[in-house]
Design an enzyme around this catalytic site. Structure first.
Site, PDB file in Angstrom:
ATOM      1  CE  LYS A 144     -14.645 -42.397  25.212  1.00 24.49           C
ATOM      2  NZ  LYS A 144     -14.467 -41.293  26.164  1.00 24.49           N
ATOM      3  CE  LYS A 192     -14.146 -45.337  27.934  1.00 25.79           C
ATOM      4  NZ  LYS A 192     -14.170 -43.940  28.222  1.00 25.79           N
TER       5      LYS A 192
END
Ligand code: PBG
Length: 312
Positions: free
Chosen positions: A186, A239
């Site tokens: 992330k 992400k």
């Protein structure tokens, strides 16, 4: 080469990649207010009260989308994010409601930022985000979601060791069958802007630099993913999706684990804004973007476009 593209039958037959509703997960925001609110920076996306979840989740189910990802906005925040792990919390109530009304897979985001008064994803002491003290609270949150009926818990906090802490807590409480989807790679991204407005989760001071990843780092992303797999992640996620297609590709190629990609809020809002200006064809751009994520190697895509894509 052009013989192969001669007509639509041939093109359909020879198409290498495709996105179907089965490849999508729809994020849903729930709040404690008693009305549906549109999120200004995410046209077409709403914050729902628990009482309105039945209609929208039935629609998701009817469109053939396998599941939803839940985000909760508590009534009150505090220093330690108590509402995140309260059995009467907003997400816990939403899970029970969705499980009563549908057969959807319920995935829950595990993080403290929507629940803490300082807006950080972990506990704060002396201006520092405390890693190990946070783990207990994340594990407690995951357990309370599992008790409410969640199928998959998805830690998005980026603390070190959270996957192992959550796996251990779930197993010790006989929830061995609950899956963990870790937000493994992330990145620190400006594409989360609209989400933070939607979820009221922007940090009050500082930023998330000490826990989210530097956008330029690929080897570090692979190490993050490797650690989460060792700790027990069943599914790993990259992400955001679009600016990190290379990361999706590398993660899938190296580990071959079920790999998710999060087509985040800013990626959605940009398309909406450009199409409102009349500059792009929204439907076609949506299709092309989702396809690029799938082609990069994602097994499925978490996307605010899920309903629109599946209804077209
Ligand atoms: C919580 C969380 C965020 C997103 C998902 N979970 C925001 C953040 O890390 O600040 C972003 C999702 C999106 O932009 O759509 N940690």
């Amino acid at each position: 080469m052009r013989r192969l593209r001669k007509n639509e039958r041939l093109r359909a037959l020879l198409r290498e990649h495709d996105v179907t509703p089965n490849d999508l997960i729809y994020p849903i925001f729930v709040h404690e207010k008693n009305k549906i609110e549109e999120i200004p920076s995410m046209p077409g996306q709403y914050r729902y009260p628990v009482s309105e979840l039945k209609k929208i989740t039935k629609k998701v189910e009817d469109l053939g989308i396998p599941g939803i990802l839940l985000f909760g906005m508590p009534e009150k925040k505090d220093e330690v994010g108590s509402e995140a792990y309260s059995d009467k919390g907003i997400v816990q109530k939403a899970i029970r409601n969705i499980k009563d009304n549908t057969d959807l897979l319920v995935i829950t985001d595990i993080c403290l930022c929507q629940y803490t008064s300082h807006g950080h994803c972990g506990l704060v002491s002396g201006g520092i985000i405390k890693n190990d003290d946070t783990l207990k609270l994340l594990a407690k949150t995951a357990l309370s979601h599992a008790k409410a009926g969640a199928d998959i818990v998805a830690p998005s906090d980026m603390m070190d060791g959270r996957v192992l802490a959550i796996r251990t807590e779930l197993d010790n409480n006989s929830f061995e069958e609950i899956l963990i989807m870790s937000y493994a790679a992330k990145f620190l991204s400006s594409f989360y802007g609209p989400f933070r407005e939607a979820a009221h989760s922007a940090p009050v001071f500082g930023d998330r630099r000490t826990y989210q990843m530097e956008p330029g780092n690929i080897l570090e992303a692979l190490r993050e993913v490797e650690l989460d797999i060792k700790e027990g992640a069943d599914i790993v996620m990259v992400k955001p999706a679009l600016p990190y297609l290379d990361v999706i590709f590398r993660v899938k190629e190296k580990f071959g684990l079920p790999t998710a990609a999060y087509n985040v809020s800013g990626e959605y809002s940009m398309v909406k804004a450009a199409s409102k200006m009349g500059w792009i064809d929204e439907n076609k751009v949506m299709e092309e973007l989702l396809l690029s994520i799938k082609r990069a190697g994602a097994d499925f895509i978490i996307s605010y476009f899920a309903l629109e894509y599946a209804s077209r």
